[in-house]
Scaffold this active site. Sequence first.
Site, PDB file in Angstrom:
ATOM      1  N   LEU A 115       0.862  -1.173   0.000  1.00  0.00           N
ATOM      2  CA  LEU A 115       0.000   0.000   0.000  1.00  0.00           C
ATOM      3  C   LEU A 115       0.900   1.226   0.000  1.00  0.00           C
ATOM      4  O   LEU A 115       1.985   1.204   0.584  1.00  0.00           O
ATOM      5  CB  LEU A 115      -0.904   0.041   1.248  1.00  0.00           C
ATOM      6  CG  LEU A 115      -2.000  -1.018   1.387  1.00  0.00           C
ATOM      7  CD1 LEU A 115      -2.745  -0.821   2.707  1.00  0.00           C
ATOM      8  CD2 LEU A 115      -2.975  -0.985   0.218  1.00  0.00           C
ATOM      9  N   ASP A 116       0.454   2.301  -0.629  1.00  0.00           N
ATOM     10  CA  ASP A 116       1.213   3.544  -0.583  1.00  0.00           C
ATOM     11  C   ASP A 116       1.281   4.051   0.859  1.00  0.00           C
ATOM     12  O   ASP A 116       0.427   3.729   1.689  1.00  0.00           O
ATOM     13  CB  ASP A 116       0.552   4.609  -1.460  1.00  0.00           C
ATOM     14  CG  ASP A 116       0.591   4.265  -2.940  1.00  0.00           C
ATOM     15  OD1 ASP A 116       1.466   3.475  -3.331  1.00  0.00           O
ATOM     16  OD2 ASP A 116      -0.262   4.777  -3.685  1.00  0.00           O
ATOM     17  N   LYS A 117       2.272   4.869   1.136  1.00  0.00           N
ATOM     18  CA  LYS A 117       2.498   5.378   2.488  1.00  0.00           C
ATOM     19  C   LYS A 117       1.254   6.033   3.078  1.00  0.00           C
ATOM     20  O   LYS A 117       0.946   5.858   4.264  1.00  0.00           O
ATOM     21  CB  LYS A 117       3.651   6.383   2.468  1.00  0.00           C
ATOM     22  CG  LYS A 117       3.964   7.007   3.818  1.00  0.00           C
ATOM     23  CD  LYS A 117       5.125   7.984   3.706  1.00  0.00           C
ATOM     24  CE  LYS A 117       5.417   8.641   5.048  1.00  0.00           C
ATOM     25  NZ  LYS A 117       6.538   9.621   4.942  1.00  0.00           N
ATOM     26  N   ARG A 141      -5.123   5.975  -7.858  1.00  0.00           N
ATOM     27  CA  ARG A 141      -4.916   7.418  -7.794  1.00  0.00           C
ATOM     28  C   ARG A 141      -4.781   8.007  -9.198  1.00  0.00           C
ATOM     29  O   ARG A 141      -5.389   9.041  -9.522  1.00  0.00           O
ATOM     30  CB  ARG A 141      -3.668   7.712  -6.962  1.00  0.00           C
ATOM     31  CG  ARG A 141      -3.782   7.216  -5.526  1.00  0.00           C
ATOM     32  CD  ARG A 141      -2.453   7.160  -4.797  1.00  0.00           C
ATOM     33  NE  ARG A 141      -1.849   8.480  -4.676  1.00  0.00           N
ATOM     34  CZ  ARG A 141      -0.674   8.699  -4.105  1.00  0.00           C
ATOM     35  NH1 ARG A 141       0.029   7.682  -3.618  1.00  0.00           N
ATOM     36  NH2 ARG A 141      -0.202   9.931  -4.023  1.00  0.00           N
TER      37      ARG A 141
END
Length: 345
Positions: A159-161, A266
């Site tokens: 997962l992205d930060k 995104r």
Amino acid sequence: MNNGQFGGDGPKAGKSPVETILVKPDEDGIRLDRWFKIHFPHVTYGYLQKLMRSGQVRVDSKRVQANARLEPGSQIRVPKVVRNPPPAPPSLKPPPGLSKADRTLIEDMIIYEDDHMFVLNKPFGLAVQGGTNTKRHIDGILAGMADRFGDRPRLVHRLDKDTTGVLLVAKHRDAAAKLGKIFRTRSAAKTYWALVMGVPKPPQGKIEAALVKAAGPDGDRVRKSLPGEQKEAMHATTHYSIIDRVGQKASWVSLKPVTGRQHQLRAHMSIIGHPIVGDVKYQGDVNLPAENMENKLHLHSRRLILPHPFEHGTKLDVTAPMSTHMLKTWDMLGLDANRFDRDEL
């Protein structure tokens, strides 16, 4: 625990991932949490809550609360991870380089656990892996917790930060291999919740836009591929559906990626003109839908469903509660985060 506590023809401990235990006549009216305290004293109240939320502990095949009163003859579903606790508790002294606070952080994130894997509800702002100028991350913390999990835990996906929610981790190498295959063959169903700018049209749709990596002033990002970039382009498909909206300002959407490219959700929402609120890389951080909103990425890994790699015919189905900043936004905009039951979206 002696054999007299189990149902007469129930499976023996250690030979089945799940066991059914019958409530005895003298336990009539006892609360479920008290029953567990008597029979499984090593199970903390917080851990019991996690087991019930994930459906691992049930009474007469139904989900119940910890304060549920039991009746004689009721059947309590008890997973193997409860019946066979580790032979010794984890050391209170953290391994070199790992603080007790970091160990507690991971423990507090666990929303599901069995003998082969566990699921974290990742918070906002915590990186999953290391990188340039990133020293503290989940993978690094897990590397120091082999004593807790019996082996070095291994990340199954990323997962992205700034993305929150469901993050699956394998407890051992064999589990990592089997779970990795499930993801590669697209047998895992992932659902994300997001708040996006404006109102996508149509209200349900499919985004198919190949992506290429493109460095920028704010770090790596991806963009829609251009003619002639077929070789480096990564095929990416996302299904979206509007759950609710705030006039024409913003929409609460359900996102279901078919592929798993970096920044896919995104980038795709930005490509169709509806970037995710708070996304500084994809124009989602300007003209926020309301004043006093936290300018943070509003993207949450809500639910993960996949076939269990070791229990044939069963599925892992885990849902992560929304992050604090997203719940605040939902309340601010008049959206009801509890509008739907877990199985509806």
